[in-house]
Each structure stands twice: as C-alpha cells, then as structure tokens.
Design a protein around this motif. Structure first.
Motif, PDB file in Angstrom:
ATOM      1  N   UNK A  36      16.033  98.359   6.868  1.00 20.27           N
ATOM      2  CA  UNK A  36      16.369  97.732   5.589  1.00 20.27           C
ATOM      3  C   UNK A  36      16.053  96.239   5.630  1.00 20.27           C
ATOM      4  N   UNK A  37      16.373  95.585   6.759  1.00 21.50           N
ATOM      5  CA  UNK A  37      16.078  94.164   6.900  1.00 21.50           C
ATOM      6  C   UNK A  37      14.569  93.922   6.867  1.00 21.50           C
ATOM      7  N   UNK A  38      13.803  94.802   7.507  1.00 19.30           N
ATOM      8  CA  UNK A  38      12.349  94.649   7.495  1.00 19.30           C
ATOM      9  C   UNK A  38      11.816  94.767   6.068  1.00 19.30           C
ATOM     10  N   UNK A  39      12.291  95.761   5.332  1.00 18.67           N
ATOM     11  CA  UNK A  39      11.851  95.922   3.937  1.00 18.67           C
ATOM     12  C   UNK A  39      12.209  94.680   3.128  1.00 18.67           C
ATOM     13  N   UNK A  40      13.428  94.154   3.355  1.00 18.00           N
ATOM     14  CA  UNK A  40      13.859  92.972   2.618  1.00 18.00           C
ATOM     15  C   UNK A  40      12.971  91.771   2.932  1.00 18.00           C
ATOM     16  N   UNK A  41      12.579  91.614   4.226  1.00 23.36           N
ATOM     17  CA  UNK A  41      11.743  90.477   4.602  1.00 23.36           C
ATOM     18  C   UNK A  41      10.346  90.607   4.017  1.00 23.36           C
ATOM     19  N   UNK A  42       9.802  91.826   3.969  1.00 19.73           N
ATOM     20  CA  UNK A  42       8.484  92.024   3.360  1.00 19.73           C
ATOM     21  C   UNK A  42       8.556  91.745   1.859  1.00 19.73           C
ATOM     22  N   UNK A  43       9.616  92.241   1.207  1.00 18.33           N
ATOM     23  CA  UNK A  43       9.788  91.964  -0.222  1.00 18.33           C
ATOM     24  C   UNK A  43       9.931  90.464  -0.464  1.00 18.33           C
ATOM     25  N   UNK A  54       9.519  86.690  11.866  1.00 16.09           N
ATOM     26  CA  UNK A  54       9.793  86.707  13.307  1.00 16.09           C
ATOM     27  C   UNK A  54      11.222  86.244  13.595  1.00 16.09           C
ATOM     28  N   UNK A  55      11.637  85.184  12.927  1.00 20.56           N
ATOM     29  CA  UNK A  55      12.974  84.637  13.165  1.00 20.56           C
ATOM     30  C   UNK A  55      14.064  85.628  12.770  1.00 20.56           C
ATOM     31  N   UNK A  56      13.831  86.387  11.738  1.00 21.73           N
ATOM     32  CA  UNK A  56      14.842  87.345  11.289  1.00 21.73           C
ATOM     33  C   UNK A  56      15.132  88.401  12.356  1.00 21.73           C
ATOM     34  N   UNK A  57      14.131  88.726  13.175  1.00 20.40           N
ATOM     35  CA  UNK A  57      14.298  89.759  14.201  1.00 20.40           C
ATOM     36  C   UNK A  57      14.348  89.178  15.615  1.00 20.40           C
TER      37      UNK A  57
END
Length: 224
Positions: A51-58, A117-120
């Motif tokens: 979900x976090x990955x989808x949010x970061x791409x969006x 990158x920072x988010x993960x």
C-alpha cells in the motif's frame, strides 16, 4: 443490480489482470533487497508495504504533473514474489482501463526517486526499478559560500607563512648570538701569537714577564 455490479467488478478485475503482467506494455519490474540493506533490522514485505509503494508511486505521478488525478487505486501490482519482486503499472484515472505511458511513469519515478527510497529506508541499489535508470543525488551545497572557504584557506596559508618567517628569524638570531659568544670565549681562553714562526703565549703586559736568564745573572752578581 447486484448482479450488474458483480459483473462490472469482474470485468474490471480481468482488465486489470491484462494490464498488469510481466512484460506488459507500460509495466515496470521492481526488485527489493530489504535484508541486504537493513540486515537484522529488515522489515517484512506485506500488504501494508505494498500500500505504501502504491501511495508513493501515486504521489510521484501527481507531483510530476500538477494536473494529474492519479489515485492509489490506479497503481496495480502483480506477480509479487517472496524475494521481493513484482510488476506494476499505472492506469489512466479517466478511463481506468488503459495505462499511463511508460515514459511518463519513468519521468515521475526519476524525479521523485530519493523520496521513494527514503520511504522504504533503501537506496537505488536495494530498490531497483529495472527499466528505469538510477539518477544521481542532487549535489550537497556547502553551508558556507565557496568564496568564503577559499578566503579562509588563503588567510590560513598567509598566517602560517608569517609565523614560519618569525620563528625562523628568531632561531637564526639565537644561533648567531650563540656562535658570537662562543667565539669571544675562545679568544679569551686561548691567546696565542706567532713570534719568528714559533707560537708563544701572549705576554701579560700588566703583570710583566721575567726572563729566566737575566734573573739567574742578577742573583749571581748581587749576592755578597
């Protein structure tokens, strides 16, 4: 009504399955190495991370284009493996059955790579977009202006040169005074003159000097 809704959801699911699959048009593969990056502090890749990955791409798509209306639901993931790798596509928010051109997705990812990158807690080497080349981090600007740094270096060199000249001058003066003192002491201790080529001790003019031959004669003739 319920049957129509279920039929619509089924059609959308099938369409999404066709859009997001390996090597599909405008699809990108991602490979993540959490264990390699974080070691014992590695976290598990689960639905929350997806979900976090989808949010970061969006977020990247919306930031790339101020007119974009991309939602988290527009980012589709498929073929997720345990190691962790998966494919993703971004669907068009207006139609939801076509994908955003890969060039736009790539540009958005490149522009926001550091934020993703920072988010993960990862880097370009441990969070790999296989079809998207990594970008260099923006240069770090020094806290002080460059001219001030150069001025400080030059000033330090000048001060060091002045100190060196002063110290070396003091040392030379001390050495010269020491040599002069030693020379004077040597001249006072040893005063040797050459008379007819024979070295003789200098006469003490104040005390005088008695010739031994004449002294012997005086003693011989004066005694009665």
């Amino acid at each position: 009504m319920l049957r129509t809704l279920l039929l619509t959801l089924s059609v959308v699911a099938i369409a999404h399955a066709e859009l997001c699959k390996p090597d599909a048009q405008n699809a990108f593969k991602v490979r993540i190495s959490i264990k390699t990056a974080l070691g014992d502090n590695a976290y598990a890749w689960d639905a929350n991370e997806e979900y976090l990955f989808k949010a970061m791409v969006a977020f990247a798509m919306r930031r790339y284009s101020s007119k974009s209306t991309t939602q988290i639901s527009n980012v589709l993931l498929c073929n997720v493996t345990d190691r962790v790798s998966f494919w993703f596509v971004v669907t068009d928010s207006s139609k939801n059955v076509t994908t955003v051109p890969g060039s736009e997705v790539e540009a958005a990812i490149r522009m926001n790579r550091n934020r993703i990158n920072s988010a993960f807690l990862l880097s370009d080497k441990t969070l790999q977009f296989l079809k998207i080349t990594s970008t260099l981090s923006p240069p770090v600007e020094p806290s002080a202006p460059v001219w001030l740094i150069v001025f400080g270096v030059v000033l330090c060199l000048i001060v060091a040169g002045i100190v060196f000249l002063i110290v070396s001058g003091i040392q030379k003066r001390k050495k010269k005074n020491k040599e002069s003192t030693e020379r004077e002491n040597l001249e006072e201790k040893v005063e040797v003159t050459l008379e007819n080529g024979i070295p003789c001790e200098a006469l003490d003019l104040k005390a005088g000097h008695i010739n031994g031959v004449f002294a012997a004669d005086d003693e011989r003739f004066t005694s009665l």
